[in-house]
Design a protein around this motif. Structure first.
Motif, PDB file in Angstrom:
ATOM      1  N   UNK A  17      -2.921   4.204   1.093  1.00  0.00           N
ATOM      2  CA  UNK A  17      -4.327   4.215   0.682  1.00  0.00           C
ATOM      3  C   UNK A  17      -4.739   2.790   0.332  1.00  0.00           C
ATOM      4  N   UNK A  18      -6.041   2.490   0.343  1.00  0.00           N
ATOM      5  CA  UNK A  18      -6.473   1.134  -0.025  1.00  0.00           C
ATOM      6  C   UNK A  18      -6.485   0.906  -1.529  1.00  0.00           C
ATOM      7  N   UNK A  19      -6.634   1.975  -2.296  1.00  0.00           N
ATOM      8  CA  UNK A  19      -6.679   1.871  -3.751  1.00  0.00           C
ATOM      9  C   UNK A  19      -6.759   3.247  -4.376  1.00  0.00           C
ATOM     10  N   UNK A  20      -6.727   3.284  -5.700  1.00  0.00           N
ATOM     11  CA  UNK A  20      -6.799   4.574  -6.370  1.00  0.00           C
ATOM     12  C   UNK A  20      -6.806   4.441  -7.878  1.00  0.00           C
ATOM     13  N   UNK A  21      -6.919   5.589  -8.534  1.00  0.00           N
ATOM     14  CA  UNK A  21      -6.915   5.667  -9.995  1.00  0.00           C
ATOM     15  C   UNK A  21      -5.897   6.719 -10.421  1.00  0.00           C
ATOM     16  N   UNK A  22      -5.109   6.375 -11.429  1.00  0.00           N
ATOM     17  CA  UNK A  22      -4.145   7.307 -12.007  1.00  0.00           C
ATOM     18  C   UNK A  22      -4.496   7.515 -13.474  1.00  0.00           C
ATOM     19  N   UNK A  23      -4.553   8.779 -13.886  1.00  0.00           N
ATOM     20  CA  UNK A  23      -4.788   9.106 -15.292  1.00  0.00           C
ATOM     21  C   UNK A  23      -3.778  10.157 -15.732  1.00  0.00           C
ATOM     22  N   UNK A  24      -3.162   9.933 -16.896  1.00  0.00           N
ATOM     23  CA  UNK A  24      -2.212  10.879 -17.481  1.00  0.00           C
ATOM     24  C   UNK A  24      -2.690  11.197 -18.892  1.00  0.00           C
ATOM     25  N   UNK A  41     -10.370  -0.279   2.932  1.00  0.00           N
ATOM     26  CA  UNK A  41      -9.444  -1.154   3.657  1.00  0.00           C
ATOM     27  C   UNK A  41     -10.100  -2.486   4.027  1.00  0.00           C
ATOM     28  N   UNK A  42     -11.438  -2.499   4.127  1.00  0.00           N
ATOM     29  CA  UNK A  42     -12.154  -3.708   4.525  1.00  0.00           C
ATOM     30  C   UNK A  42     -12.853  -4.397   3.355  1.00  0.00           C
ATOM     31  N   UNK A  43     -12.633  -3.908   2.148  1.00  0.00           N
ATOM     32  CA  UNK A  43     -13.337  -4.423   0.977  1.00  0.00           C
ATOM     33  C   UNK A  43     -12.403  -5.242   0.095  1.00  0.00           C
ATOM     34  N   UNK A  44     -12.984  -6.231  -0.581  1.00  0.00           N
ATOM     35  CA  UNK A  44     -12.256  -6.968  -1.597  1.00  0.00           C
ATOM     36  C   UNK A  44     -12.673  -6.545  -2.999  1.00  0.00           C
ATOM     37  N   UNK A  45     -13.593  -5.571  -3.073  1.00  0.00           N
ATOM     38  CA  UNK A  45     -14.066  -5.074  -4.366  1.00  0.00           C
ATOM     39  C   UNK A  45     -12.971  -4.209  -4.988  1.00  0.00           C
ATOM     40  N   UNK A 192     -15.893   5.520  -3.654  1.00  0.00           N
ATOM     41  CA  UNK A 192     -14.918   5.031  -2.675  1.00  0.00           C
ATOM     42  C   UNK A 192     -15.208   5.669  -1.317  1.00  0.00           C
ATOM     43  N   UNK A 193     -15.418   4.884  -0.275  1.00  0.00           N
ATOM     44  CA  UNK A 193     -15.709   5.443   1.049  1.00  0.00           C
ATOM     45  C   UNK A 193     -14.495   6.142   1.649  1.00  0.00           C
ATOM     46  N   UNK A 194     -14.767   7.071   2.555  1.00  0.00           N
ATOM     47  CA  UNK A 194     -13.677   7.811   3.192  1.00  0.00           C
ATOM     48  C   UNK A 194     -13.588   7.433   4.671  1.00  0.00           C
ATOM     49  N   UNK A 195     -13.818   8.358   5.575  1.00  0.00           N
ATOM     50  CA  UNK A 195     -13.599   8.077   6.994  1.00  0.00           C
ATOM     51  C   UNK A 195     -14.927   7.887   7.731  1.00  0.00           C
ATOM     52  N   UNK A 196     -14.854   7.673   9.026  1.00  0.00           N
ATOM     53  CA  UNK A 196     -16.054   7.485   9.844  1.00  0.00           C
ATOM     54  C   UNK A 196     -16.468   8.801  10.486  1.00  0.00           C
ATOM     55  N   UNK A 197     -17.798   9.013  10.540  1.00  0.00           N
ATOM     56  CA  UNK A 197     -18.341  10.176  11.255  1.00  0.00           C
ATOM     57  C   UNK A 197     -19.680   9.772  11.852  1.00  0.00           C
ATOM     58  N   UNK A 316      -8.471   7.378  -1.705  1.00  0.00           N
ATOM     59  CA  UNK A 316      -9.233   7.648  -0.478  1.00  0.00           C
ATOM     60  C   UNK A 316      -8.390   7.263   0.731  1.00  0.00           C
ATOM     61  N   UNK A 317      -7.243   7.907   0.852  1.00  0.00           N
ATOM     62  CA  UNK A 317      -6.294   7.527   1.904  1.00  0.00           C
ATOM     63  C   UNK A 317      -6.893   7.725   3.298  1.00  0.00           C
ATOM     64  N   UNK A 318      -7.902   8.614   3.458  1.00  0.00           N
ATOM     65  CA  UNK A 318      -8.504   8.828   4.778  1.00  0.00           C
ATOM     66  C   UNK A 318      -9.336   7.627   5.227  1.00  0.00           C
ATOM     67  N   UNK A 319      -9.618   6.691   4.327  1.00  0.00           N
ATOM     68  CA  UNK A 319     -10.318   5.471   4.711  1.00  0.00           C
ATOM     69  C   UNK A 319      -9.457   4.627   5.655  1.00  0.00           C
ATOM     70  N   UNK A 320      -8.150   4.801   5.550  1.00  0.00           N
ATOM     71  CA  UNK A 320      -7.224   4.100   6.447  1.00  0.00           C
ATOM     72  C   UNK A 320      -7.005   4.906   7.724  1.00  0.00           C
TER      73      UNK A 320
END
Length: 349
Positions: A17-24, A41-45, A192-197, A316-320
């Motif tokens: 995935x390009x990024x994510x959040x973990x909470x416990x 995957x294309x962002x530096x944010x 967070x963006x996901x895939x293309x449609x 948002x692993x589907x972004x990849x």
């Protein structure tokens, strides 16, 4: 870099995935919360803790299941009501024995999905979903199906006489302080963006095809949220239905919906939720009382009342890739849950 950061860094580098959040958290407080990587995957944010994610099938347990719970508590529904009581398409010989219980436990006999989205939208697509014929006898076999939860949404709308998104917002999300949880979220939210449609990257429009072509509000997918909101929801279960001084659900309802309702030796289900089992996304160290759910986009929520823990993972692993990195997220989830359960006392240090 500690081991938890290393696990995330490895996953980002290998394209999970390009990024994510973990909470416990536990029944009282948040134990750990951290964001990793970038929005896409294309962002530096960078991802932040409040980033909104497409929950995908987590919608089934965060919106649809509690909507059914509320309808039962309000005396408008019972688990053994036949679906044919509410939908004419279920009055056929093949479907007349399907009950609310079978939809919640994925034992209705209906197939896992419908390709109707390829040639229909809106009400026409809903007609196709409702007219889908079973592939197994009722109650004979567990087949995880998005159709079950689309049907449950329709039933909730009929018994409450309210739109599903409005009902869940007023009866579940608002009372829990889930102010950044919504179907069709505002475009000014940090999503967070996901895939293309259709030639565009989805960002705030649901990734799931059926939910997308049904208009963005569906019982199987379509909900967007962030980690803090989902922790409010998970913590309510750990507090037997309470949120602060308010009873969202009765203890009896929580107990009924989080105990084992189906077990075929391979699949364990509560009413709505998955349960700890072999090769489980919650890993190897949670107890048999653990219940949770995953989402196709790369999300998951697990709650274990026996060891008083909730773990929320949003990516948002589907972004990849929608398919090529599926095996990677399937392996990542149990690895991270094993580490968290074994090292929870050291989290945040």
């Amino acid at each position: 870099m500690n081991r938890l950061d290393e696990i995330f860094d490895e996953a980002i580098r290998n394209g999970t995935f390009p990024g994510g959040v973990l909470l416990v958290g536990d029944h009282e407080k948040m134990i750990f919360e951290k964001s990793y990587g970038t929005l896409s995957k294309d962002s530096k944010v960078p991802v932040s803790n409040d980033t909104i994610y497409d929950l995908a099938s987590m919608t089934k347990v965060t919106a649809t299941t509690p909507a059914v719970m509320k309808s039962i508590e309000d005396g408008k529904l019972r688990l053994y009501d036949p679906v044919s009581l509410f939908l004419d398409e279920f009055k056929t010989d093949e479907k007349k024995e399907i009950r609310i219980f079978h939809l919640l436990t994925h034992t209705s006999g209906l197939p896992s999905y419908s390709e109707g989205w390829k040639y229909a939208q809106g009400k026409e697509l809903m007609k196709i979903v409702n007219s889908t014929m079973p592939i197994n006898p009722v109650g004979a076999k567990h087949v995880y199906s998005c159709l079950n939860f689309i049907t449950l949404m329709e039933i909730v709308e009929k018994v409450t006489a309210r739109k599903f998104d409005e009902f869940t917002k007023s009866e579940i999300f608002n009372p829990l302080g889930m102010v950044h949880t919504a179907f069709k979220p505002p475009k000014n939210w940090k999503i967070a963006p996901t895939s293309e449609r259709d030639g565009k990257t989805l960002c705030g429009d649901v990734d799931d095809e059926l939910a997308y072509y049904l208009g963005g509000v569906s019982g199987n997918a379509g909900l967007f949220s962030n980690a803090a909101d989902l922790y409010n929801y998970a913590k309510m279960y750990l507090n037997h239905g309470k949120h602060g001084d308010r009873n969202i659900f009765s203890k009896e309802t929580i107990d009924a919906f989080t105990c084992e309702a189906f077990n075929d030796g391979q699949n364990r289900r509560t009413l709505g939720w998955d349960m700890k089992g072999l090769a489980c996304s919650c890993g190897d160290l949670m107890t048999d009382r653990a219940f949770g759910h995953t989402g196709f986009t790369g999300t998951s929520i697990w709650i274990d009342p026996q060891i008083d823990i909730s773990v929320i993972l949003l990516t948002n692993r589907v972004n990849i890739s929608r398919r090529e990195n599926q095996d990677k997220i399937i392996r990542f989830r149990p690895l991270i849950h094993n580490y968290i359960v074994a090292n929870r006392r050291f989290l945040g240090e």
